[in-house]
Motif scaffolding. Structure first.
Motif, PDB file in Angstrom:
ATOM      1  N   ARG A   8       0.971  -1.441   0.239  1.00 26.34           N
ATOM      2  CA  ARG A   8       0.044  -0.003  -0.045  1.00 26.34           C
ATOM      3  C   ARG A   8       0.766   0.904  -0.289  1.00 26.34           C
ATOM      4  O   ARG A   8       2.557   1.185   0.678  1.00 26.34           O
ATOM      5  N   GLU A  14      -2.224  10.128   5.991  1.00 23.72           N
ATOM      6  CA  GLU A  14      -3.374   9.429   5.776  1.00 23.72           C
ATOM      7  C   GLU A  14      -3.191   7.857   6.126  1.00 23.72           C
ATOM      8  O   GLU A  14      -2.787   7.656   6.419  1.00 23.72           O
ATOM      9  N   SER A  15      -4.351   7.750   6.315  1.00 25.56           N
ATOM     10  CA  SER A  15      -4.908   6.198   7.626  1.00 25.56           C
ATOM     11  C   SER A  15      -5.019   5.247   6.290  1.00 25.56           C
ATOM     12  O   SER A  15      -5.470   5.497   5.401  1.00 25.56           O
ATOM     13  N   VAL A  16      -4.405   3.947   6.108  1.00 22.65           N
ATOM     14  CA  VAL A  16      -4.033   2.686   5.895  1.00 22.65           C
ATOM     15  C   VAL A  16      -4.703   1.588   6.783  1.00 22.65           C
ATOM     16  O   VAL A  16      -4.326   1.166   7.432  1.00 22.65           O
ATOM     17  N   GLU A  17      -6.205   1.200   6.292  1.00 20.15           N
ATOM     18  CA  GLU A  17      -7.189   0.003   6.892  1.00 20.15           C
ATOM     19  C   GLU A  17      -6.140  -1.222   6.463  1.00 20.15           C
ATOM     20  O   GLU A  17      -5.396  -1.528   5.277  1.00 20.15           O
ATOM     21  N   LEU A  44      -0.292   0.063  16.077  1.00 23.71           N
ATOM     22  CA  LEU A  44      -1.575  -0.584  15.790  1.00 23.71           C
ATOM     23  C   LEU A  44      -2.179  -1.058  16.889  1.00 23.71           C
ATOM     24  O   LEU A  44      -2.045  -1.912  17.639  1.00 23.71           O
ATOM     25  N   ILE A  49      -8.779  -6.168  12.675  1.00 21.67           N
ATOM     26  CA  ILE A  49      -8.522  -5.030  11.161  1.00 21.67           C
ATOM     27  C   ILE A  49      -7.871  -4.061  12.122  1.00 21.67           C
ATOM     28  O   ILE A  49      -8.790  -3.500  13.546  1.00 21.67           O
ATOM     29  N   SER A  50      -7.270  -3.381  11.364  1.00 20.26           N
ATOM     30  CA  SER A  50      -6.634  -2.357  11.691  1.00 20.26           C
ATOM     31  C   SER A  50      -5.827  -0.884  11.291  1.00 20.26           C
ATOM     32  O   SER A  50      -6.313  -1.439   9.917  1.00 20.26           O
ATOM     33  N   HIS A  51      -6.143   0.114  11.558  1.00 22.45           N
ATOM     34  CA  HIS A  51      -5.144   1.315  10.464  1.00 22.45           C
ATOM     35  C   HIS A  51      -3.737   1.681  11.183  1.00 22.45           C
ATOM     36  O   HIS A  51      -3.920   1.984  11.852  1.00 22.45           O
ATOM     37  N   GLU A  53      -1.559   4.891  10.827  1.00 20.84           N
ATOM     38  CA  GLU A  53      -1.617   6.156  10.227  1.00 20.84           C
ATOM     39  C   GLU A  53      -0.481   7.048  10.002  1.00 20.84           C
ATOM     40  O   GLU A  53       0.729   6.846  10.979  1.00 20.84           O
ATOM     41  N   ASP A 426     -14.540  -1.671  10.046  1.00 27.40           N
ATOM     42  CA  ASP A 426     -14.234  -2.295  10.810  1.00 27.40           C
ATOM     43  C   ASP A 426     -14.661  -3.752  11.070  1.00 27.40           C
ATOM     44  O   ASP A 426     -13.878  -4.309  12.577  1.00 27.40           O
ATOM     45  N   PRO A 457     -14.017   1.444   2.561  1.00 27.47           N
ATOM     46  CA  PRO A 457     -12.345   1.425   2.183  1.00 27.47           C
ATOM     47  C   PRO A 457     -11.513   0.918   0.964  1.00 27.47           C
ATOM     48  O   PRO A 457     -11.481  -0.406   0.591  1.00 27.47           O
TER      49      PRO A 457
END
Length: 696
Positions: A8, A14-17, A44, A49-51, A53, A426, A457
């Motif tokens: 990615r 920017e937040s990456v899921e 994390l 499921i995490s995000h 940043e 999520d 997402p």
């Protein structure tokens, strides 16, 4: 497998899921960050499921522990390129009524906050409402809402100077059995020359030690090639490009020892070839049958000969699933058709009839939200534990609706859409549920138009693409991202709404912009960083917008429609546009429709189908002089495929103008068949298309 997918790419902030693919709601899965840049403090959260940043540029590596093993997800973060800007409006800018004198704040929404109400507020400064934020280069819009209901709104626009995004395109071939991947990196308009970064894919056994890179070239020895390898690349200058991808598959020619291997290279992000040649016809289903009969699948099927007569290649149907609303976007059952439209069997009969006519069918996939009346939402709000995480929740301080949600949290939603709460991606349950919806319909239809695509997402869309394309590479994915966003072209969607051309054609219709502004709209595609191969839907109407005819009149409509059919891209006709319907979702005018306008659309469809030059990439503005008439209402350009050259002249206005061209052209309009002038001077009412000598 549960591997989260390709590497990615994002900018700092920017937040990456991060999420497992093929989720099982009961699966045990955990993320951990195993590598981050030295200066980073990013973390994390626990869970499947995490995000992430990213807080500093560099490479981040996350590990997913899942039932089928441990998988690595690479996130490459690039420097943030933003500038502090200010949006502001005054009392005089607000539309409609409202006692603005007593207002202290105004809600502000835009692409910068995904049109989410209640997250950004403008403070009042005398007679002015002001908000500051940071935005990347480009033109940005903000909507100020006084009461949150869109009964009193104002808009502002700011432009952040700076380069657009560069582009990169990969090609691959074998040299003496080795794989050589070359990257063609191109600078953004007003940007500096980019460098290339190659990235491998954690789903493959090809390791970094097996490859060598030299500038814009990557090489893999024959003996190191696994059965499947994916190579990704980004171009990097002031900003980073949308990534491009090659898939390399290696297989033996025969079982005989020493027979060697065959290597094939494919481009998984490219749209199907047919999409660039197609014309789409959008049907707002419940207004299509007419005034005195109810629209059903059977009623639409009986009218297929009309659709066929238009010459279109694709029918996009607005939602056909169970819904309490006329428009259908408030879905109450994702797995069944609406009772008023007909049964599943009757829907499939309509699809079969369209297929018999050589017309593909695009299904409106609505997976950002459900209706407030969906049982899942009702169970969620009623506190049933199994549904606790099915929908987004927002703090009470962010809720600006007039709904008493009876709690400290409220559902998340966009704009003022309180009746269609956002699903929570999520949640593994939701992801599994929506993948089941995709599976339910993908074998019935030929593509999805994805509603509110920006709300789902990126990682999920990448999974959807891999899922539908694995069995049918010709399946079409069309995004609704308003305004357009090139990030959705990165292994996600084939064709994209062109909101730049849409808005510009309307500004030309009002006289706010000259007709030549359409070139700037086309140039914006490169500024955004869309890959050259990406598809773009060109349109003047859709079910969410006021009709062009109602706003700007018949003459401008014909020129605007002519632009969508003679510029590169995939033209779309919104049903009724060709019959003179003036209401946004108005009933189809069958008995009193404008037959001349209908024939105009038929001729445009046929002209584009007959002349490859109109489907080719590239537009070349040409010199011209408006001898009589308003020069700002006229634009001319050349279209060529190398074998044929056509000149298009558009006139956005009443009456006829006389236009002198600097190149010799034929004296017969290919669209109407009528003579249009001689010696390079043409008479133009709305659109003229004439042949010109080739090889200029």
């Amino acid at each position: 497998m549960h591997h989260p997918g390709p590497p990615r790419f994002a900018a700092v902030g920017e937040s990456v899921e991060l999420a497992p693919r093929q989720p099982d709601p009961d699966m045990a899965a955990e993320w951990r960050l195993v590598e981050r840049p030295t200066a980073s403090t990013a973390t994390l959260r626990d869970g499947p499921i995490s995000h992430l940043e990213p807080d500093t540029p560099g490479v981040y590596r996350a590990e997913l522990t899942a039932p089928d093993g441990t998988h690595e997800q690479v996130v490459r973060a690039f420097p943030k390129v933003t500038e502090a800007v200010q949006f502001s409006v005054t009392t005089d800018d607000f539309e409609h009524g409202g006692d603005l004198a007593v207002a202290d704040r105004a809600i502000v929404i835009g692409k910068f906050n995904d049109f989410t109400m209640g997250t950004h507020w403008a403070e009042r400064d005398g007679d002015e409402w002001v908000i500051e934020t940071e935005l990347p280069p480009g033109t940005h819009h903000a909507i100020f809402s006084f009461d949150g209901s869109f009964e009193s709104t104002a808009t502002d626009e700011v432009t952040v100077e700076g380069p657009g995004r560069p582009q990169v395109e990969l090609t691959g071939e074998t040299e003496d059995g080795d794989l050589v991947v070359a990257a063609d990196a191109r600078a953004a308009p007003s940007g500096s020359e980019p460098e290339v970064e190659f990235h491998l894919d954690g789903r493959d056994t090809l390791g970094e030690s097996a490859v060598t890179t030299d500038g814009d070239e990557l090489r893999v020895p024959r003996e190191a090639l696994p059965e499947t390898a994916r190579v990704h690349a980004v171009a990097v200058a002031e900003r980073h490009s949308v990534a491009d991808t090659l898939v390399v598959e290696c297989g033996r020619k025969s079982e005989d020892a020493g027979a060697g291997e065959t290597v094939s290279v494919s481009r998984p992000a490219d749209p199907p070839a047919w999409a660039g040649d197609a014309t789409i016809y959008e049907i707002f289903v419940r207004s299509f049958a007419g005034e005195t009969v109810d629209t059903t699948f059977e009623a639409i099927e009986r009218r297929v000969p009309y659709i066929e007569s238009l010459g279109v290649d694709v029918v996009w149907l607005t939602p056909v699933q169970a819904s309490p609303t006329r428009h259908g976007y408030h879905i109450t059952d994702f797995f069944d058709t609406a009772e008023d439209l007909g049964t599943r069997e009757e829907f499939e009969s309509l699809v079969d009839r369209l297929h018999d006519a050589g017309i593909r069918v695009v299904f409106d996939l609505v997976i950002n939200h459900s209706s407030r009346d969906h049982p899942a939402f009702q169970l969620h709000r009623a506190g049933v534990p199994e549904y606790a995480d099915y929908y987004e929740r927002i703090p009470a301080s962010q809720d600006i609706s007039d709904v008493d949600w009876a709690g400290e949290d409220a559902p998340g939603h966009y704009f003022n859409w309180t009746r269609i709460p956002n699903l929570n991606y999520d949640s593994l349950d939701v992801r599994r549920w929506m993948l089941d919806v995709v599976d339910e319909w993908r074998d019935v239809v030929d593509g999805f138009r994805c509603d509110v695509a920006w709300g789902v997402p990126h990682g999920f869309w990448k999974e959807v693409r891999g899922r539908v394309k694995a069995d049918d590479p010709e399946f079409l994915l069309l995004d609704e991202t308003v305004p357009r966003d090139a990030a959705f072209a990165e292994n996600e969607f084939d064709v994209h709404y062109d909101t730049d051309l849409f808005d510009t054609l309307r500004d030309i219709g009002t006289g706010e912009e000259p007709a030549s502004a359409l070139f700037e709209a086309l140039d914006a595609t490169a500024e955004h960083g869309y890959p050259d191969r990406a598809g773009h839907m060109r349109y003047v109407d859709n079910h969410d917008e006021d009709r062009y005819l109602d706003k700007y009149g018949d003459a401008s409509l014909r020129a605007a429609v002519g632009a969508t059919f003679t510029l590169p891209g995939t033209p779309m006709i919104y049903a009724g546009q060709e019959r003179g319907v003036e209401q946004q979702r108005g009933t189809m005018r069958w008995h009193d429709g404008d037959n001349d306008l209908t024939d105009f659309h038929r001729r445009l469809v046929a002209l584009r189908s007959d002349h490859a030059a109109l489907r080719a990439p590239g537009v070349h503005p040409i010199p011209y002089t408006v001898e009589t008439g308003d020069a700002d209402s006229v634009v001319a350009y050349e279209r060529t495929d190398g074998d044929e050259t056509l000149v298009v002249v558009l006139h956005f206005g009443d009456g006829t103008v006389s236009v002198s061209l600097d190149t010799p052209v034929a004296d017969t309009d290919l669209l109407s068949g009528d003579p249009v002038g001689s010696d390079g001077t043409v008479k133009v009412g709305d659109i003229v298309v004439v042949s010109a000598p080739n090889g200029r």
